[in-house]
Design a protein around this motif. Structure first.
Motif, PDB file in Angstrom:
ATOM      1  N   THR A  89       3.431 -25.526  -1.390  1.00  0.00           N
ATOM      2  CA  THR A  89       3.959 -24.576  -0.419  1.00  0.00           C
ATOM      3  C   THR A  89       4.001 -25.195   0.969  1.00  0.00           C
ATOM      4  OG1 THR A  89       1.766 -23.658   0.042  1.00  0.00           O
ATOM      5  CG2 THR A  89       3.077 -22.587  -1.692  1.00  0.00           C
ATOM      6  N   LEU A  90       4.797 -24.559   1.849  1.00  0.00           N
ATOM      7  CA  LEU A  90       4.829 -24.864   3.271  1.00  0.00           C
ATOM      8  C   LEU A  90       4.536 -23.571   4.015  1.00  0.00           C
ATOM      9  CD1 LEU A  90       8.179 -26.893   3.413  1.00  0.00           C
ATOM     10  CD2 LEU A  90       5.872 -27.846   3.263  1.00  0.00           C
ATOM     11  N   THR A  91       3.689 -23.649   5.020  1.00  0.00           N
ATOM     12  CA  THR A  91       3.377 -22.465   5.824  1.00  0.00           C
ATOM     13  C   THR A  91       3.744 -22.746   7.273  1.00  0.00           C
ATOM     14  OG1 THR A  91       1.536 -21.905   4.353  1.00  0.00           O
ATOM     15  CG2 THR A  91       1.567 -20.866   6.525  1.00  0.00           C
ATOM     16  N   ASP A  92       4.568 -21.855   7.856  1.00  0.00           N
ATOM     17  CA  ASP A  92       4.980 -22.084   9.240  1.00  0.00           C
ATOM     18  C   ASP A  92       3.953 -21.499  10.206  1.00  0.00           C
ATOM     19  OD1 ASP A  92       5.490 -19.329   9.458  1.00  0.00           O
ATOM     20  OD2 ASP A  92       7.648 -19.547   9.145  1.00  0.00           O
ATOM     21  N   VAL A  94      19.538 -21.480  15.906  1.00  0.00           N
ATOM     22  CA  VAL A  94      19.701 -22.067  14.575  1.00  0.00           C
ATOM     23  C   VAL A  94      19.295 -23.535  14.595  1.00  0.00           C
ATOM     24  CG1 VAL A  94      21.365 -22.654  12.769  1.00  0.00           C
ATOM     25  CG2 VAL A  94      21.486 -20.426  13.901  1.00  0.00           C
ATOM     26  N   ASP A  95      19.652 -24.252  15.657  1.00  0.00           N
ATOM     27  CA  ASP A  95      19.251 -25.648  15.803  1.00  0.00           C
ATOM     28  C   ASP A  95      17.736 -25.775  15.800  1.00  0.00           C
ATOM     29  OD1 ASP A  95      19.111 -28.390  16.482  1.00  0.00           O
ATOM     30  OD2 ASP A  95      19.134 -27.913  18.621  1.00  0.00           O
ATOM     31  N   ALA A  96      17.066 -24.943  16.560  1.00  0.00           N
ATOM     32  CA  ALA A  96      15.600 -24.993  16.641  1.00  0.00           C
ATOM     33  C   ALA A  96      14.962 -24.727  15.286  1.00  0.00           C
ATOM     34  CB  ALA A  96      15.103 -23.984  17.677  1.00  0.00           C
ATOM     35  N   VAL A  97      15.537 -23.787  14.537  1.00  0.00           N
ATOM     36  CA  VAL A  97      15.009 -23.480  13.201  1.00  0.00           C
ATOM     37  C   VAL A  97      15.229 -24.651  12.249  1.00  0.00           C
ATOM     38  CG1 VAL A  97      15.319 -22.015  11.172  1.00  0.00           C
ATOM     39  CG2 VAL A  97      15.217 -20.980  13.451  1.00  0.00           C
ATOM     40  N   LEU A  98      16.420 -25.225  12.275  1.00  0.00           N
ATOM     41  CA  LEU A  98      16.725 -26.333  11.363  1.00  0.00           C
ATOM     42  C   LEU A  98      15.805 -27.528  11.590  1.00  0.00           C
ATOM     43  CD1 LEU A  98      20.639 -26.240  11.414  1.00  0.00           C
ATOM     44  CD2 LEU A  98      19.137 -25.628   9.505  1.00  0.00           C
ATOM     45  N   LEU A  99      15.446 -27.775  12.840  1.00  0.00           N
ATOM     46  CA  LEU A  99      14.576 -28.915  13.128  1.00  0.00           C
ATOM     47  C   LEU A  99      13.227 -28.808  12.435  1.00  0.00           C
ATOM     48  CD1 LEU A  99      15.290 -29.501  16.938  1.00  0.00           C
ATOM     49  CD2 LEU A  99      16.017 -30.932  15.011  1.00  0.00           C
ATOM     50  N   TYR A 100      12.782 -27.572  12.147  1.00  0.00           N
ATOM     51  CA  TYR A 100      11.516 -27.374  11.437  1.00  0.00           C
ATOM     52  C   TYR A 100      11.629 -27.696   9.938  1.00  0.00           C
ATOM     53  CZ  TYR A 100       8.579 -25.487  15.118  1.00  0.00           C
ATOM     54  OH  TYR A 100       7.788 -25.347  16.244  1.00  0.00           O
ATOM     55  N   HIS A 101      12.809 -28.078   9.499  1.00  0.00           N
ATOM     56  CA  HIS A 101      13.023 -28.424   8.093  1.00  0.00           C
ATOM     57  C   HIS A 101      13.232 -29.916   7.886  1.00  0.00           C
ATOM     58  CE1 HIS A 101      13.948 -24.135   8.328  1.00  0.00           C
ATOM     59  NE2 HIS A 101      13.699 -24.069   7.035  1.00  0.00           N
ATOM     60  N   THR A 137      10.564 -20.930  13.633  1.00  0.00           N
ATOM     61  CA  THR A 137       9.867 -21.385  14.825  1.00  0.00           C
ATOM     62  C   THR A 137       8.772 -20.368  15.173  1.00  0.00           C
ATOM     63  OG1 THR A 137      11.458 -20.196  16.193  1.00  0.00           O
ATOM     64  CG2 THR A 137      11.940 -22.496  15.728  1.00  0.00           C
ATOM     65  N   PRO A 138       7.776 -20.792  15.934  1.00  0.00           N
ATOM     66  CA  PRO A 138       6.704 -19.844  16.308  1.00  0.00           C
ATOM     67  C   PRO A 138       7.280 -18.642  17.037  1.00  0.00           C
ATOM     68  CG  PRO A 138       6.064 -22.093  16.845  1.00  0.00           C
ATOM     69  CD  PRO A 138       7.508 -22.159  16.452  1.00  0.00           C
ATOM     70  N   GLN A 139       6.858 -17.440  16.626  1.00  0.00           N
ATOM     71  CA  GLN A 139       7.355 -16.195  17.211  1.00  0.00           C
ATOM     72  C   GLN A 139       6.348 -15.638  18.184  1.00  0.00           C
ATOM     73  OE1 GLN A 139      10.622 -15.055  16.225  1.00  0.00           O
ATOM     74  NE2 GLN A 139      10.477 -17.169  15.504  1.00  0.00           N
TER      75      GLN A 139
END
Length: 326
Positions: free
Chosen positions: A290-293, A252-259, A324-326
């Protein structure tokens, strides 16, 4: 008692000036001087507000043509502020005067007369105040009328729609403090899951101080792309899990950092291309908004919920969680 006496001393000088101006206008023109938002404050015995306006040279500003929508704190609200901060309106340093002026301007919407019916019809939303934050951007104010008219989750309108010649005054029971990102995240129910995600990430070892950081007016400034509750719900379905706790705090921390971007980027400043977040690069399209991951997943920036400006950064609400990149 010392604070109260000083407020009345300032008010006495203020009343003398206003009284002289009004009499001069009547004598010269044979007409009654217009009732400005400042006069409305005096008519409602808001002596502490009058003293604060005098101490920060805002009287003339609010006697201008406007129009202004003013959320005017009661004397008791100002007493609470002064007691909590130790500010002395009769002896402000230059920095303190700037601070008090910005706090006062955070109660003023410039260029609009917004009555209680307009607020009630809107239900909730954001408007810009006269106060400023990073890069001189105007701070936002969140209103919610689900029960009573509440500002930034804590200040309640107790006497609405006092009409002036240059605007309107709504009396409130609490001074509206300068907002942080946390102010807007915790007051808008559509962002409840984001707040829960931040708190959950904080609970890991070692802790990540998300809540402390977004609550700190001196931090940053940051740009936060804030997913809605529905965006988080969709994410759980996408990942085939039932709760964020199924993912682990580090994930969750890693995902939040992308925001989070380590700068105050208003919507007009979004690039058409790479945006470097604290987690890594994503791609913005400033035309499609838009934002694209890195996985090709597209998040729409909700146009009506951008540029929510706080002292420590700006929030743009999005409809899909960036991964995050999968």
């Amino acid at each position: 008692m010392k604070i109260i006496l000083k407020n009345y001393k300032l008010l006495a000088v203020f009343l003398m000036v206003i009284g002289f101006t009004s009499c001069s206008d009547d004598d010269d023109n044979g007409t009654t001087a217009p009732t400005t938002v400042v006069d409305i404050a005096l008519e409602n015995n808001l002596t502490s507000l009058a003293a604060a306006l005098t101490a920060t040279d805002l009287v003339t500003t609010l006697q201008g043509s406007g129009p202004f929508t003013v959320f005017a704190p009661t004397n008791e609200a100002f007493a609470d502020l002064l007691a909590a901060t130790g500010l002395d309106l009769d002896n402000l340093s230059a920095a303190e005067e700037d601070l008090v002026r910005n706090i006062l301007l955070n109660h003023v919407i410039i260029g609009e007369t917004i009555n209680s019916t307009t607020l009630a019809n809107a239900g909730s939303g954001y408007v810009n105040t006269g106060a400023t934050g990073p890069n001189g951007a105007n701070l936002s104010l969140y209103f919610n009328t689900s029960n009573v008219v509440m500002i930034n989750g804590s200040s309640t309108v107790i006497n609405a729609d006092n009409i002036a010649s240059n605007g309107i005054v709504h009396i409130v029971d609490e001074v509206i403090g300068l907002p942080t990102i946390a102010t807007f995240a915790t007051t808008n129910p559509a962002l409840d899951t984001l707040v829960a995600a931040l708190a959950y990430a904080d609970s890991g070892t070692p802790t990540v101080p998300y809540i402390a950081t977004v609550s700190d007016a001196t931090a940053g400034p940051y740009t936060v792309f804030a997913p809605t509750n529905d965006a988080f719900s969709d994410l759980l379905t996408e990942l085939n899990v039932s709760a964020l706790s199924d993912l682990g705090t580090d994930t969750v921390d890693a995902v939040l950092l992308y925001h989070i971007v380590n700068a105050n980027v208003q919507s007009s400043q979004l690039p058409n291309g790479t945006v470097t977040t604290l987690g890594g690069d994503i791609t913005a399209d400033n035309t499609a908004f838009t934002l694209t991951d890195a996985n090709g997943r597209v998040s729409n920036i909700i146009v009506s919920l951008v540029d929510i400006q706080a002292m420590n950064g700006v929030v743009h609400v999005i409809d899909k969680v960036v991964l995050t990149p999968q």
